[in-house]
Design an enzyme around this catalytic site. Sequence first.
Site, PDB file in Angstrom:
ATOM      1  N   ARG A  41       0.302  -1.600  -0.049  1.00 22.71           N
ATOM      2  CA  ARG A  41       0.184  -0.125   0.212  1.00 22.71           C
ATOM      3  C   ARG A  41       0.415   1.041   0.240  1.00 22.71           C
ATOM      4  NH1 ARG A  41      -4.835   0.644   3.880  1.00 22.71           N
ATOM      5  NH2 ARG A  41      -3.779   0.255   5.145  1.00 22.71           N
ATOM      6  N   ASP A  42       2.206   0.776  -0.034  1.00 21.16           N
ATOM      7  CA  ASP A  42       3.193   2.262  -0.013  1.00 21.16           C
ATOM      8  C   ASP A  42       4.067   2.108  -0.950  1.00 21.16           C
ATOM      9  OD1 ASP A  42       4.389   4.991   0.196  1.00 21.16           O
ATOM     10  OD2 ASP A  42       4.374   4.704   2.549  1.00 21.16           O
ATOM     11  N   VAL A  43       4.019   1.556  -2.104  1.00 20.53           N
ATOM     12  CA  VAL A  43       5.748   1.092  -2.586  1.00 20.53           C
ATOM     13  C   VAL A  43       5.812   2.898  -3.545  1.00 20.53           C
ATOM     14  CG1 VAL A  43       6.051   0.053  -5.175  1.00 20.53           C
ATOM     15  CG2 VAL A  43       4.879  -0.888  -3.519  1.00 20.53           C
TER      16      VAL A  43
END
Length: 458
Positions: A41-43
């Site tokens: 969810r936070d690449v």
Amino acid sequence: MSGAGTPPATAGSLAPQRAAHIGAEVLAALRAAHEAGVLHRDVKPGNVLMSNDGRVVLTDFGIATVEGSSALTMTGEVVGSPEFLAPERALGRRPGPESDLWSLGVLLYAAVEGSSPFRQDTPLSTLRAVVDEELPPPRRAGPLTPVLEGLLRKDPADRLPADEAERMLRVVGAGGAPRAAPPPPSPSPGPYGPTVTSATPPATPRLPSPLPSAAGPATTNATATSDDRSRRAALVLAAGVLALLLAVGGIAWVLVNGMGGDGNTGGTTGSPGATTGGGATGGADTGSTTAGTPSDTGDPAGTSGTPSGNGTTTDGGGHTSSSPPAQTVEIHLQAVRGSYTGACPPPEADAPAFTATITVGRTPATVEYRWVTRSGETSDGAWKTLDFAAGGSRTQQVNHTELTYKQGEVHRDEIWVEAGKPVRAKSDAVAFSVTCEEETPTGGASSSYSPESVTPQP
């Protein structure tokens, strides 16, 4: 995320080959997390670290969540960096593994182009651009362009699958050019991007008939209604006559052709189980086949007649036989020598060696194949062809000796064989290792080595 070899035109950008290698390693980590049911969810670039030995590490699973859970999602809250957020998450919909693939696409785009594709002045305008604006065409991505376009499709159902994306990234990272990504299915109306206009003009809407005036005569409407009924009756009558003619023609064809000219329906005589063709009498061998039936090698050259709609072939006498089966390719890989320890470069007679057994479903066939490693480094990654002659064996073997190594280090990798034509297939991956032992030259001086990977030229 940074790297050497930046083209002078844009400071801070990476060469497509270098970015593809990093992207493949990040995607491998994401696939492992997705298989465990975890979404990152936070690449983004800030969460991709590179160690001194060249390893790529995906960090900061601080806002990761189990797929389907909403434990970290709150009303009115945006979790993650807006410019790397997938459109479905910007719209408040439940994310999936495809959402991480979108973020990876934005990361790769920023790596090669030097700027994020959807960044705006404010977070809200950035989210609007993510949902509504078209992807700016990449100018510096080169062979990486198909991967970017496949990962950055607005609809998550249309995005490039993770396994295909990793395959294409490995190819670009090895210095090759991947085949174009498969096109997305026909777009459906929705919030993901502009609606595609059909080339067929829409039908002209039919306006409702005006109500008759209370003071006017009803003769005109009555006449129109009578004409409509007459036209409909004529059309129904014509359709009935046409159906009757078709039925009579079909019965006549069956009577003329179905009897086989000798009064025997199907044109078969002789012992049970014998198969004949063209109304001729078959022999007593129950395993015999007719012209029009494929041989056991699948050679379609012997077929004759007209293919029917259910996958069978009909000859002139009305007989049917099975159509050739669909082509298949199976690949089994085994290691002849799985490891090497000694002075480098390793001698070809002692280096890791492998044998691949390739089997096709029918002959003749030509199989295009190549050797691929997990690291993207191989001493021979070019496409090759393997011919299977008509009527010959459906199984052949090919051999390969892997000569890659890292001076002064232990090089561990995996290798497999993949086929591109006539159908796509892939063998299981087989692990191998090369341990380079540093030798002391005569006279006691210490030898020096470079930690860079070395791939001998074929």
